[in-house]
Design a protein around this motif. Structure first.
Motif, PDB file in Angstrom:
ATOM      1  N   LYS A  58       0.878  -1.187   0.000  1.00 30.95           N
ATOM      2  CA  LYS A  58       0.000   0.000   0.000  1.00 30.95           C
ATOM      3  C   LYS A  58       0.907   1.226   0.000  1.00 30.95           C
ATOM      4  O   LYS A  58       1.270   1.739   1.055  1.00 30.95           O
ATOM      5  CB  LYS A  58      -0.899  -0.001   1.245  1.00 30.95           C
ATOM      6  N   GLU A 111      -1.926   6.359  -0.069  1.00 30.21           N
ATOM      7  CA  GLU A 111      -3.233   6.297   0.592  1.00 30.21           C
ATOM      8  C   GLU A 111      -3.862   7.675   0.618  1.00 30.21           C
ATOM      9  O   GLU A 111      -3.147   8.686   0.655  1.00 30.21           O
ATOM     10  CB  GLU A 111      -3.073   5.771   2.020  1.00 30.21           C
ATOM     11  N   ARG A 150      -5.120  12.511  -3.315  1.00 29.45           N
ATOM     12  CA  ARG A 150      -4.099  12.331  -2.270  1.00 29.45           C
ATOM     13  C   ARG A 150      -4.045  13.523  -1.317  1.00 29.45           C
ATOM     14  O   ARG A 150      -3.521  13.425  -0.216  1.00 29.45           O
ATOM     15  CB  ARG A 150      -2.727  12.098  -2.906  1.00 29.45           C
ATOM     16  N   ASP A 175      -8.606   3.367  -5.626  1.00 29.35           N
ATOM     17  CA  ASP A 175      -8.501   3.105  -4.181  1.00 29.35           C
ATOM     18  C   ASP A 175      -8.347   4.392  -3.369  1.00 29.35           C
ATOM     19  O   ASP A 175      -8.576   4.400  -2.160  1.00 29.35           O
ATOM     20  CB  ASP A 175      -7.281   2.198  -3.884  1.00 29.35           C
ATOM     21  N   LEU A 176      -7.922   5.468  -4.039  1.00 28.83           N
ATOM     22  CA  LEU A 176      -7.785   6.753  -3.336  1.00 28.83           C
ATOM     23  C   LEU A 176      -9.135   7.442  -3.164  1.00 28.83           C
ATOM     24  O   LEU A 176      -9.221   8.510  -2.577  1.00 28.83           O
ATOM     25  CB  LEU A 176      -6.855   7.688  -4.132  1.00 28.83           C
TER      26      LEU A 176
END
Ligand code: SF4
Length: 409
Positions: A118, A121, A149, A190-191
Motif C-alpha cells: 500500500k 493512501e 491524495r 482506491d484513493l
C-alpha cells in the motif's frame, strides 16, 4: 476469419528481472550526485532514488518512490521512451551501457502488485472542494490522483466504457498489457476517485454549473485527422484508433485484413502494424512520407516490427485508394521526388497520421484547467503524467485561494 492477438511482444523480446538479477543491475548504478537520469524524467519519477533503494535491498521503498512520484509507474515502465530520456542521460553510458531503468521499474511495479504494497493512501481528513476531470487518460487520472491524495473530492468522466484513454484503447496490448493499465488505475480508484464512464462531456462550464469548483479538461485526441485522399471512405479503410480499438475489444477475433497497409511513421503506426501481424495478416506494409530518420517512432519499435516481417517504405505518400465493389483494392503512392510512383494491392488501409481533439466548450472560463494530449497536440504518456501533476498543483493553488477568499468574506 477468426484470429487471436497474441500477447508475446515485449515479454519475448525483453525477459523480466528476478530479485537477484534486478539487484545486480542496481549495483551497477554509480549513485550519481544530481543524478542525470532523474533530471531527464519529465514526470519526476526519480529513478536514481528507486535504484538506490533497490541497491540497498529496499524493494518496498523503491516501489513506493515510483508510485508516489508517478501514478502511471507501471504503464510508463512499459511504454516510456527510456532510450531518449533517463537511460540516454545515464552516466554509465560513457563507461559501458546505461542502467536498465525501464526494466527495473517494471520489476518493482510487479513486486508492488505481487505483495499488495500500500504505497499511496488517501488522507483521512477531506478538504472542501469538488473537482471534475474530463477524460480518463493518463493526464486526467494523474490530476485526479494528486488531488485525491490531498483530500479533494474528484470525479472522472469519460465517453468510453473503460478508463485508461489511449493506454487502454490506443496502444496494442502486446506492448502495454491491459492488466498493467488496470493496476495503475485500481490504485487511483482506491484513493476514492469516482468514475462516470460511458458519458461524453462536451461542456466544461456545464460541469461547473453542476457544482464543481474546478474542472480539468484532459479529454485526449480521439477524432481522426481528416484524410484528403480519394477513396478514403471505402470499406477497409480505418483510422488507427478505430483499428486498435477493434483489435483490443475483440481480442483480435475479427477480420483485421490479410494484406494491410499502414500509413504513418509514429509509434501508433508501429502498433497498428504489430497488431495486424499478431492478428495473422500475411503481408503488412508501412508507408511513410519522410525518411526513417525523420520518423517519430522509437527505434526499438521500428526494429521490432521489422523483425516481425513488416516492410517499411519511406518517402512515399498515398495519392489515391482504388476501390472495387465498394472495398479497398489498391493504393497508388507518389514518391517525395515527385516522379516515383507505386501501386500496391491491399485489403485494409490504416491511417496512423495523428489525431485531433473533439471540441469541448467553456475551456476559457475561470476554474477550468487543461492538459495532456488535448492541450499539447499529442505527446508521450510520461509527458501526460507531468501535465497532470502540474495541473493538480495549479488546481490546488486555485482552490486554496478560493477557500481563502471565502474565509475573508
Ligand atoms: S544516471 Fe545512471 S548511474 Fe547515475 S544514478 Fe542514474 S541510473 Fe545510476
Amino acid at each position: 476469419m477468426s484470429k487471436v492477438v497474441k500477447k508475446e511482444y515485449l515479454e519475448e523480446a525483453v525477459p523480466g528481472y528476478n530479485l537477484r538479477t534486478a539487484r545486480e543491475e542496481a549495483r551497477r548504478c554509480l549513485v550519481c550526485y544530481d543524478a542525470p537520469c532523474s533530471q531527464a524524467c519529465p514526470a519526476g519519477t526519480d529513478p536514481a532514488k528507486f535504484i538506490r533503494s533497490l541497491r540497498f535491498n529496499n524493494v518496498k521503498g523503491a516501489a513506493e518512490t515510483i508510485r508516489k512520484n508517478n501514478p502511471f509507474g507501471g504503464s510508463c515502465a512499459k511504454v516510456c521512451p527510456y532510450d531518449q530520456l533517463c537511460q540516454e542521460a545515464c552516466s554509465r553510458c560513457g563507461i559501458d551501457k546505461p542502467i536498465e531503468i525501464g526494466r527495473l521499474q517494471s520489476f518493482l511495479v510487479e513486486q508492488e502488485k505481487a505483495f499488495d504494497m500500500k504505497n499511496i493512501e488517501a488522507p483521512a481528513e477531506k478538504k472542501a472542494g469538488k473537482v471534475a476531470c474530463i477524460g480518463a487518460g493518463p493526464a486526467s487520472l494523474t490530476t485526479a490522483s494528486q488531488l485525491a491524495r490531498q483530500g479533494y473530492d474528484v470525479t472522472v468522466y469519460d465517453a468510453e466504457e473503460k478508463a485508461g484513454g489511449m493506454l487502454t484503447y490506443g496502444i496494442v496490448p502486446a506492448r502495454l498489457p491491459q492488466e498493467t493499465v488496470d493496476y495503475d488505475i485500481k490504485l487511483i480508484e482506491d484513493l476514492g476517485v469516482k468514475f462516470v464512464l460511458g458519458k461524453k462531456v462536451e461542456s466544461a462550464e456545464a460541469l461547473k454549473a453542476e457544482g464543481y469548483d474546478a474542472v480539468f479538461v484532459g479529454a485526449g485526441l480521439w477524432g481522426p485527422k481528416t484524410v484528403d485522399v480519394p477513396g478514403a471512405d471505402a470499406k477497409g479503410v480505418y483510422d488507427a484508433l478505430d483499428y486498435l480499438k477493434k483489435a483490443r475489444e475483440t481480442g483480435g477475433a475479427c477480420d483485421l485484413g490479410n494484406k494491410v497497409i499502414v500509413i504513418g511513421g509514429g509509434d501508433v503506426a508501429m502498433d497498428c502494424a504489430a497488431t495486424a501481424k499478431l492478428a495473422g495478416a500475411d503481408k503488412v506494409m508501412i508507408y511513410y512520407r519522410r525518411t526513417i530518420e525523420e520518423a517519430p517512432a522509437e527505434m526499438a519499435e521500428i526494429s521490432y516490427v521489422q523483425s516481425m516481417g513488416v516492410t517499411i517504405t519511406t518517402e512515399f505518400a498515398p495519392e489515391e485508394i482504388l476501390v472495387q465493389d465498394g472495398k479497398v483494392s489498391f493504393v497508388r503512392f507518389k514518391g517525395r521526388d515527385g516522379e516515383s510512383e507505386a501501386k500496391v494491392k491491399a485489403d485494409t488501409i490504416v491511417f496512423a497520421i495523428g489525431q485531433a481533439a473533439d471540441p469541448i466548450s467553456g475551456t476559457d472560463q475561470e476554474g477550468i484547467f487543461m492538459g495532456g494530449d488535448f492541450a499539447n497536440g499529442g505527446k508521450t504518456v510520461v509527458e501526460a503524467v507531468k501535465d497532470g501533476k502540474e495541473a493538480a498543483a495549479a488546481i490546488i493553488d486555485y482552490l486554496e485561494k478560493k477557500a481563502g477568499v471565502k474565509e475573508c468574506q
